[in-house]
Design an enzyme around this catalytic site. Structure first.
Site, PDB file in Angstrom:
ATOM      1  N   LYS A   1       0.782  -1.304   0.033  1.00  0.00           N
ATOM      2  CA  LYS A   1       0.024  -0.034   0.138  1.00  0.00           C
ATOM      3  C   LYS A   1       0.932   1.154   0.173  1.00  0.00           C
ATOM      4  CE  LYS A   1      -0.702  -0.138   4.918  1.00  0.00           C
ATOM      5  NZ  LYS A   1      -1.150   0.847   5.966  1.00  0.00           N
TER       6      LYS A   1
ATOM      7  N   TYR B   1      18.554  28.936   8.770  1.00  0.00           N
ATOM      8  CA  TYR B   1      17.286  29.722   9.111  1.00  0.00           C
ATOM      9  C   TYR B   1      17.052  29.803  10.788  1.00  0.00           C
ATOM     10  CZ  TYR B   1      15.647  29.959   4.494  1.00  0.00           C
ATOM     11  OH  TYR B   1      15.244  30.180   3.294  1.00  0.00           O
TER      12      TYR B   1
END
Ligand SMILES: Cc1ncc(COP(=O)(O)O)c(C=O)c1O
Length: 365
Positions: free
Chosen positions: A35, A256
């Site tokens: 899946k 950042y």
């Protein structure tokens, strides 16, 4: 030249892991759970490595069509069954076995016109409280299904909520065994964790086990066990290269938010991999990474297209050096996806499923 990031799918590792699960649950047939596009690896890419499975278990009808298009004639099981009545037509056409977990799915079957009766897996909610009939409703559901001309064989299944942890499976197994006592039909209860941890119990391995994560070479119960401890090999490597180097002095910050500050002079490698590639943004300073097959650490924040790594102890590393974000490095060194996921507060499952579309993937033997 394309951006140097790449994922590699290791066919031999898939074969090895499948054999490892078989050994853990001897005599059981094995569903290769594919899946979510084979947990992010790609159905078409894993097919060769997993074709030794006894069947493929998945969710989407389109994924079932893709498995049939690969030439697979053996069993395919829809783990959540059908979502609407017309899905049954495709089940008939492609000979898909399907889970039945609610009375609405039995209603759909009862009005379905088919020449070829269906094989169904009747799911019990033995305690997870996701999909399935309550134990006290199970027998009635079985009796109703058994009376339908649209149904051929009924198999019995459930799914464990705690196979990977200390709570374990004993209570759910007892509920399932009690409610299915004297019901005929093949049984399937075990996922990877149940198969690896409890597969020697004949009730757990049943007739079919349903391993997903283990065949992809990650541990279902990290950090209690790691993949190597289970004898599993990574089926996916995410690799890239250093595309820039910065020499920092004490007090310089990286990335950042300036979340990392160098306490002393430090060489930093900038790697072409970021959260837009599927690398988890929640990984912070200290997350392990391999540069030229040598273990070092990520520093600062993960940005969209880059991560920064500490090159201390790697004097020869520079622009072009190979970086392994998870999986196997060129020198054979391993970095488990579970360890990286753990550093980001998540699971190997999520990382492999989240590999981004933009990452080129190659299949290796
Ligand atoms: C019903 C069912 N069976 C088997 C599996 C495979 O689980 P795992 O990847 O933990 O082996 C899943 C995965 O979520 C599932 O939902």
């Amino acid at each position: 030249m394309p951006r140097p990031i790449q994922a590699t799918i290791h066919t031999e590792a898939l074969r090895h892991n499948l054999a490892r699960v078989r050994a853990a649950a001897p005599d059981a047939r094995v569903w290769g759970v594919v899946k979510a596009n084979a947990y992010g690896h790609g159905i078409e890419r894993v097919f060769e490595g997993l074709r030794g499975a006894d069947g493929f278990a998945l969710l989407d009808l389109q994924e079932a069509e893709r498995v049939r298009a690969l030439g697979w004639r053996g069993p395919i099981l829809l783990l959540e069954g059908v979502f609407e009545a017309r899905d049954l037509e495709l089940c008939s056409r492609l000979n898909l076995w399907h889970t039945v977990h609610c009375s609405e799915q039995i209603d759909m079957l009862a009005t379905h016109k088919t020449h070829q009766p269906h094989r169904v897996f009747l799911k019990m909610n033995s305690g997870m409280n996701r999909l399935g009939f309550m134990p006290q409703q199970y027998r009635a559901a079985w009796t109703r299904l058994n009376a339908l001309p649209q149904v051929d064989e009924i198999s019995l299944m459930t799914h464990f909520s705690d196979a990977d942890g200390p709570k374990g499976i004993a209570r759910q197994l007892e509920v399932f065994a009690e409610a299915t006592r004297d019901l005929p039909g093949e049984r399937s209860v075990g996922n990877s964790a149940a198969s690896l941890r409890h597969g020697t119990d004949p009730l757990v391995r049943g007739d079919w086990v349903r391993p997903g994560i283990a065949v992809y070479g990650a541990a279902p119960d990290y950090p209690e066990h790691d993949a190597q401890g289970w004898g599993l090999q990574p089926a996916m490597t995410l690799s890239s290269r250093i595309i820039g180097v910065q020499d920092l002095v004490a007090g310089d910050t990286v990335g950042y938010g300036s979340s990392f500050t160098a306490e002393a002079p430090l060489r930093i490698g900038v790697v072409a991999c970021g959260y837009a590639d599927g690398y988890p943004r929640h990984c912070t300073t200290g997350t392990p990474v391999l540069v030229d097959g040598v273990r070092t650490r990520m520093v600062g924040r993960v940005s969209m297209d880059m991560v920064t790594v500490d090159l201390t102890g790697l004097p020869d590393a520079g622009v072009g050096s190979a970086v392994t974000l998870w999986g196997r490095a060129g020198n054979g060194a391993l970095l488990s996806i579970d360890e990286v996921a753990h550093a980001g507060g998540t699971l190997g499952y999520e990382l492999m499923c989240a590999l981004a579309q933009r990452v080129p993937v190659v299949v290796a033997e």
